[in-house]
Motif scaffolding. Structure first.
Motif, short mmCIF file in Angstrom:
data_model
loop_
_atom_site.label_atom_id
_atom_site.label_comp_id
_atom_site.label_asym_id
_atom_site.label_seq_id
_atom_site.Cartn_x
_atom_site.Cartn_y
_atom_site.Cartn_z
N TYR A 13 0.84 -1.21 0.00
CA TYR A 13 0.00 0.00 0.00
C TYR A 13 0.87 1.25 0.00
N MET A 14 1.96 1.17 0.79
CA MET A 14 2.87 2.30 0.85
C MET A 14 3.44 2.56 -0.54
N GLU A 17 0.90 4.09 -2.92
CA GLU A 17 0.71 5.49 -2.52
C GLU A 17 1.89 6.33 -3.01
N GLN A 28 3.31 18.28 -10.96
CA GLN A 28 3.31 19.59 -10.31
C GLN A 28 4.33 20.53 -10.96
N GLU A 314 8.53 19.06 4.04
CA GLU A 314 7.63 17.93 3.79
C GLU A 314 8.24 16.62 4.29
N LEU A 317 8.20 16.56 8.08
CA LEU A 317 6.84 16.30 8.57
C LEU A 317 6.50 14.82 8.44
N ILE A 321 5.61 12.17 11.48
CA ILE A 321 4.38 11.40 11.66
C ILE A 321 4.60 9.91 11.41
N GLY A 322 5.87 9.50 11.36
CA GLY A 322 6.13 8.07 11.43
C GLY A 322 6.71 7.42 10.20
N MET A 407 10.20 25.34 9.44
CA MET A 407 8.78 25.62 9.27
C MET A 407 8.46 27.09 9.45
N GLN B 100 0.99 22.54 8.94
CA GLN B 100 1.84 21.73 8.08
C GLN B 100 1.09 20.65 7.33
N LEU B 102 0.20 18.97 3.77
CA LEU B 102 0.84 18.94 2.45
C LEU B 102 -0.11 19.62 1.47
N LYS B 104 -0.58 19.76 -1.67
CA LYS B 104 -1.14 19.12 -2.86
C LYS B 104 -2.25 18.15 -2.51
N LYS B 109 -6.63 13.06 2.52
CA LYS B 109 -5.33 12.44 2.23
C LYS B 109 -4.30 12.84 3.28
N LEU B 113 -2.20 10.21 5.75
CA LEU B 113 -0.74 10.06 5.57
C LEU B 113 -0.05 9.19 6.63
N PRO B 114 -0.29 9.42 7.94
CA PRO B 114 0.41 8.58 8.92
C PRO B 114 0.04 7.11 8.78
N ILE B 116 -0.66 5.59 5.98
CA ILE B 116 0.05 5.04 4.82
C ILE B 116 1.39 4.47 5.27
N ARG B 161 -5.08 14.38 12.00
CA ARG B 161 -3.94 13.60 11.52
C ARG B 161 -3.16 13.02 12.71
#
Lengths: 407, 234
Positions: A13-14, A17, A28, A314, A317, A321-322, A407, B100, B102, B104, B109, B113-114, B116, B161
């Protein structure tokens, strides 16, 4: 077991994604991505166009070998002390051997040509016999060919091509006129046709020439009596080996079974040499073209490094979050890989189109070479991973604290 | 990483030193802190007091130079980068000053994220993300991108999140710092609700008024921690 599957699917899944996110990132920065892709695209295009074109040329050459060269062999004779070549009688005897339809000698002389005020030196005069005109029926456009009598009498006659006509007989009908060839007055009996392609054997032996004369006449000009090189015509290409044996036996007997008195070359062996030369050329050109792929790879590396710097926050962050370092690395690798592969696929399409056009222009056979496509795609994939590795590694090693501080 | 210690949160003599050129600066000078499950704690300190460094260590983004730190039974001190990432994924929900998000990705989503990185199945991911967005009051903003959301809404997305992995600890760094007073107090109300639901919250701030929302406040000054008096008027 359950834990293993959880890990496996989680990784999958990762991965999917990450592919999605990479595509989003690539689209982009459209212009930047396009310019980066361009580098790889040009590289792959060059590789494919060159390899396909060279292979087209080599197919065409093989084709013309089979159509023109099959059924002939050339014999070069050094002879022995008693007889350092072949006499006219020998030629007749060879022509009478089984499966041999005829023999043409290859004789040439470097001469000067003069008529009135026109003068030209260093012209190659080629000697032919009457059988030559049977193998090349379209050779003469106007006038007559040589006949056996010309051979026997060392007749002072010649055939000239249109270049010589333009130079020495401008506005005059050359047939029946005289030319001074190395101070001998020789009568022009005919004009060679423009369309008469040189045969491959002539191309190989380099004996193409603007003026033809009976070979006995040319020998006399050279103060020689013996022929050292002949082309043998066979009625059946499959009989090539038999002919080689009987011809060898005849020549052995002629030269008292001494070593190294003659050499028989079949078109097959010439073709093999030609093929290996062409494949070497193809490898060489492909190698040169792949340099541009490496340059394209450096472009990808540059873009990825810029991208890592831009996306520091990014990355920080995601790590906070892991995201594990390896997960960040994979995401950047996928991005580099995709960039490169897009370039690769576009390059393959463009390369095929380009080589189709080139083959059309050069009049050679166009065949899509699967190995060239595999090479192009494989190379660009490898380039993506190779040059994406270090930026991806850099991203994965970013400290989340440093990243978040921005940030 | 098993739960080797029957301890929820314990810090003992945490020291953090940084090499600043030739000199060595000691940012944290022996921090001791115990937190129980379900607590709501504020760490109050001026800038330069070491509170960001402390937050990094609590959040397993950084490791102490020396000392012992146990979070939810795991000893953090000798974990490597990958294990720290896994701890963060499982145990810590971060809420930063700027949300913070993202840019896009839409709210959904961003919240996913965490999950995923934790390897959760797509359908499960979507279900949990939606649940959390509803919980923080953004049921009607699920597919909005960050530029379509107000600052307060973005901060709510960030909270969703942080919550979506069901972490042991919610760690908020100046969560109202970028918000106006009204929106800020709404976020504080949300924190209170979360704490009432049983979430453990640690909030880092320099603002006494914000800090007072917590049930317990500790002061950090010059790298040392002191317990403030019990705050009863939350």
């Amino acid at each position: 077991m359950k834990r293993f599957f959880h890990k496996l699917f989680g990784g999958f899944y990762m991965f999917t994604e990450s592919v999605g996110m990479s595509i989003a990132n690539i689209t982009q920065n459209r212009l930047r991505s396009f310019l980066t892709i361009l580098g790889i695209m040009i590289g792959v295009t060059a590789v494919i166009a060159l390899i396909t074109t060279v292979s087209g040329v080599s197919t065409s050459i093989s084709d013309s070998f089979t159509s023109m060269g099959a059924g002939t062999m050339t014999v070069s004779v050094t002879g022995n002390d008693m007889q350092a070549g072949l006499t006219s009688a020998n030629l007749d005897e060879i022509a009478a051997l089984d499966h041999i339809t005829g023999v043409t000698p290859s004789v040439s002389a470097t001469v000067s040509v003069a008529r009135g005020d026109a003068y030209e030196s260093d012209i190659t005069l080629a000697g032919k016999n009457d059988y030559y005109f049977i193998t090349a029926p379209d050779a003469v456009a106007r006038g007559r060919t040589f006949n056996p009598l010309d051979m026997d009498t060392m007749a002072r006659v010649c055939l000239i091509d249109t270049d010589i006509v333009d130079e020495f007989f401008y506005g005059v009908d050359p047939v029946g006129q005289n030319l001074y060839i190395s101070n001998l007055s020789i009568t022009v009996v005919g004009v060679l046709s423009d369309t008469s392609d040189e045969s491959i054997s002539e191309m190989v032996s380099g004996s193409s020439s603007g003026i033809l004369a009976p070979y006995t006449t040319v020998l006399k000009l050279n103060n020689e009596t013996l022929v050292t090189s002949i082309t043998v015509y066979i009625d059946d290409a499959d009989a090539s080996d038999t002919v080689q044996t009987t011809l060898g036996a005849y020549l052995d007997a002629l030269f008292s079974y001494e070593d190294d008195t003659y050499e028989i070359t079949t078109m097959d062996s010439i073709q093999e040499t030609m093929d290996s030369m062409l494949s070497m050329m193809s490898a060489l050109l492909g190698g040169i073209a792949s340099i541009s792929l490496i340059v394209g790879g450096i472009g990808i590396m540059n873009m990825m490094l810029t991208s890592v710097t831009e996306r520091t926050v990014e990355i920080g962050l995601k790590k906070a979050i892991g995201a594990e370092p390896s997960q960040i690395q994979i995401q950047f690798l996928i991005e580099a890989f995709l960039l490169s592969m897009i370039g690769g696929v576009m390059g393959v399409v463009l390369g095929i189109a380009l080589s189709a056009i080139l083959c059309q222009v050069m009049g050679t056979t166009f065949t899509i070479s699967t190995s060239a496509i595999a090479l192009g795609v494989g190379f660009s994939a490898a380039v993506g991973i190779l040059f994406g590795w270090s930026p991806a590694r850099k991203a994965s090693n970013l400290s989340p604290i440093d990243a978040l501080r921005r940030m | 990483m098993s739960n080797d210690y029957e301890v929820f949160f314990r810090m003992r003599d945490i020291i953090k030193k940084y090499q600043l050129g030739e000199e060595e600066a000691t940012i944290l000078k022996g921090i001791c802190l115990d937190i129980e499950e379900g607590e709501y704690l504020s760490v109050l300190g001026p800038s330069g007091s070491g509170k960001s460094t402390l937050m990094n260590i609590i959040g397993c983004l950084d490791k102490p130079t020396s000392g012992e730190y146990i979070l939810h039974g795991s000893l953090i001190d000798d974990l490597d980068e990958k294990e720290l990432a896994q701890i963060r994924s499982r145990e810590v929900g971060f809420i930063f000053q700027n949300s913070q998000m993202l840019p896009k990705l839409d709210a959904m989503k961003n919240v996913e994220l965490p999950l995923i990185y934790a390897g959760v199945r797509p359908r499960e991911r979507a279900r949990r993300a939606e649940e959390m967005l509803v919980k923080v009051g953004l049921a009607d903003r699920i597919h909005h991108k960050p530029n379509m959301l107000s600052g307060g809404q973005q901060q709510r997305v960030a909270i969703a999140r942080a919550l979506v992995t069901r972490p042991t600890l919610l760690l908020a760094d100046e969560p109202t710092g970028a918000l106006d007073q009204h929106t800020g107090s709404q976020i504080m109300d949300l924190f209170q609700e979360l704490n009432d639901d049983g979430h453990t919250i640690i909030m880092i701030t320099h603002d006494l008024k914000v800090a007072r929302h917590a049930r317990r406040v500790v002061n950090i000054i010059d790298g040392e921690l002191t317990e403030a008096e019990e705050v009863t008027f939350a």
